[in-house]
Design an enzyme around this catalytic site. Sequence first.
Site, mmCIF file in Angstrom:
data_model
loop_
_atom_site.group_PDB
_atom_site.id
_atom_site.type_symbol
_atom_site.label_atom_id
_atom_site.label_comp_id
_atom_site.label_asym_id
_atom_site.label_seq_id
_atom_site.Cartn_x
_atom_site.Cartn_y
_atom_site.Cartn_z
ATOM 1 N N HIS A 105 0.608 -1.207 -0.022
ATOM 2 C CA HIS A 105 -0.023 0.049 -0.484
ATOM 3 C C HIS A 105 0.642 1.176 0.235
ATOM 4 O O HIS A 105 1.147 2.187 0.728
ATOM 5 C CB HIS A 105 -0.788 0.125 1.262
ATOM 6 C CG HIS A 105 -1.737 -0.670 0.992
ATOM 7 N ND1 HIS A 105 -2.406 -1.393 -0.213
ATOM 8 C CD2 HIS A 105 -3.110 -1.371 2.009
ATOM 9 C CE1 HIS A 105 -3.448 -2.145 -0.246
ATOM 10 N NE2 HIS A 105 -3.966 -1.975 1.630
ATOM 11 N N HIS A 179 -9.766 2.219 -0.132
ATOM 12 C CA HIS A 179 -9.850 1.415 0.770
ATOM 13 C C HIS A 179 -10.777 1.618 1.821
ATOM 14 O O HIS A 179 -11.125 0.939 2.821
ATOM 15 C CB HIS A 179 -8.120 0.923 1.477
ATOM 16 C CG HIS A 179 -8.168 0.454 2.420
ATOM 17 N ND1 HIS A 179 -8.730 -0.648 2.790
ATOM 18 C CD2 HIS A 179 -7.200 -0.528 1.630
ATOM 19 C CE1 HIS A 179 -8.456 -1.669 3.255
ATOM 20 N NE2 HIS A 179 -7.704 -2.347 2.250
ATOM 21 N N GLU A 313 -12.373 -2.290 -3.807
ATOM 22 C CA GLU A 313 -10.557 -1.562 -4.245
ATOM 23 C C GLU A 313 -10.493 -2.347 -5.701
ATOM 24 O O GLU A 313 -10.075 -3.062 -5.919
ATOM 25 C CB GLU A 313 -9.494 -2.301 -3.249
ATOM 26 C CG GLU A 313 -9.927 -2.318 -1.584
ATOM 27 C CD GLU A 313 -8.621 -3.171 -1.140
ATOM 28 O OE1 GLU A 313 -7.599 -2.864 -1.273
ATOM 29 O OE2 GLU A 313 -8.930 -3.876 -0.098
#
Length: 349
Positions: A105, A179, A313
């Site tokens: 991420h 997210h 996502e």
Amino acid sequence: MDISIKDFGELSGQVIQEYTLTNRQGISLSAMTYGAAITSIRVPDKNGLIENIVLGYDTLDEYVSYRPYYGATVGRVAGRIDKGKFTLEGKNYQLETNDKTNHSHGGINGLDTKIWTVKTESTENEGHLVFTYKSPHGENGYPGNLTVKVTYTLTESNEWKINYQATTDKTTLFNPTNHVYFNLSGDPTKAINQHTLALTSKYFAELKEDYIPTGTLLPVKGTPFDFTTADTVNKGFESTHSQNKLVSGYDHPFVLEHLADKPEATLYDQKSGRRVQMVTDRDAVVIFAVNTLDGRHTNEGTSEEHYAGITLEAQNLPNAINQKDFGKVTLSPDEIFQSETTYRFDTML
């Protein structure tokens, strides 16, 4: 379209502000300058009761301390990169490894930890929050000065649109997502086990033990990953399938078909009647719903149960830079990255 602003907290001497768009139906979307993160989406149920349908915290300190990626803009690259290594234009790069031996991420200080600038725009039928951040060359190990613009739009048609735009002065990687965790019951103490999910997807990415995709796309048919017909997500929580057991649920990319007459994903809660439909131009959606939320994660003063939320996502496949058949996640100086994902909210009786 009404736009309101309030202070949400303070970080590094800067005031973090939360902006709220509210349409004529009373549906509202709130987002803050920390992480360009969605903090609340309030929509009615089938009886007209308006409640927050996404997971979030009451205070900025909780977002900073726990870093659950609730509603955050994630990047430069969403998902994991194997060992944080990749080769680009003949040069080898080593990114931070913040998920055991892998990069995840965007790194320790990814886009979700940044303070973004924001401006507001409004028309009769739409309200816009335009977030901007400039990521310097070398940040978290990525090459190139990257300018990112993320626009959240709330429409009078009860749609939330996310538009991404980015430019770079040196070839780099870019594969963002949002997210947000949905719990359509409006009550974070209720698990999402009985939410139904439908996906226009015939294949999902197999994961290794460290959650990096193996590079193999497995057919969903005959498995708990088959949502070509709407089914409850609970089937994956109770499954003995090795891929479900690996992550205690779902943490998997699904390859999208982009059928002309269907949304790519539909999430529905029969009890509240709330439904969200997702349309995206991305290659995949990562469905994340695992048994890891515990009592320290709270929402509006209440503890959240296991399986308290589920993500949709939209992104290109994780670790694509190291898998030749996983699609494009590079961005060069002569390109402008553009992508849009839309979530539509309504109710069904």
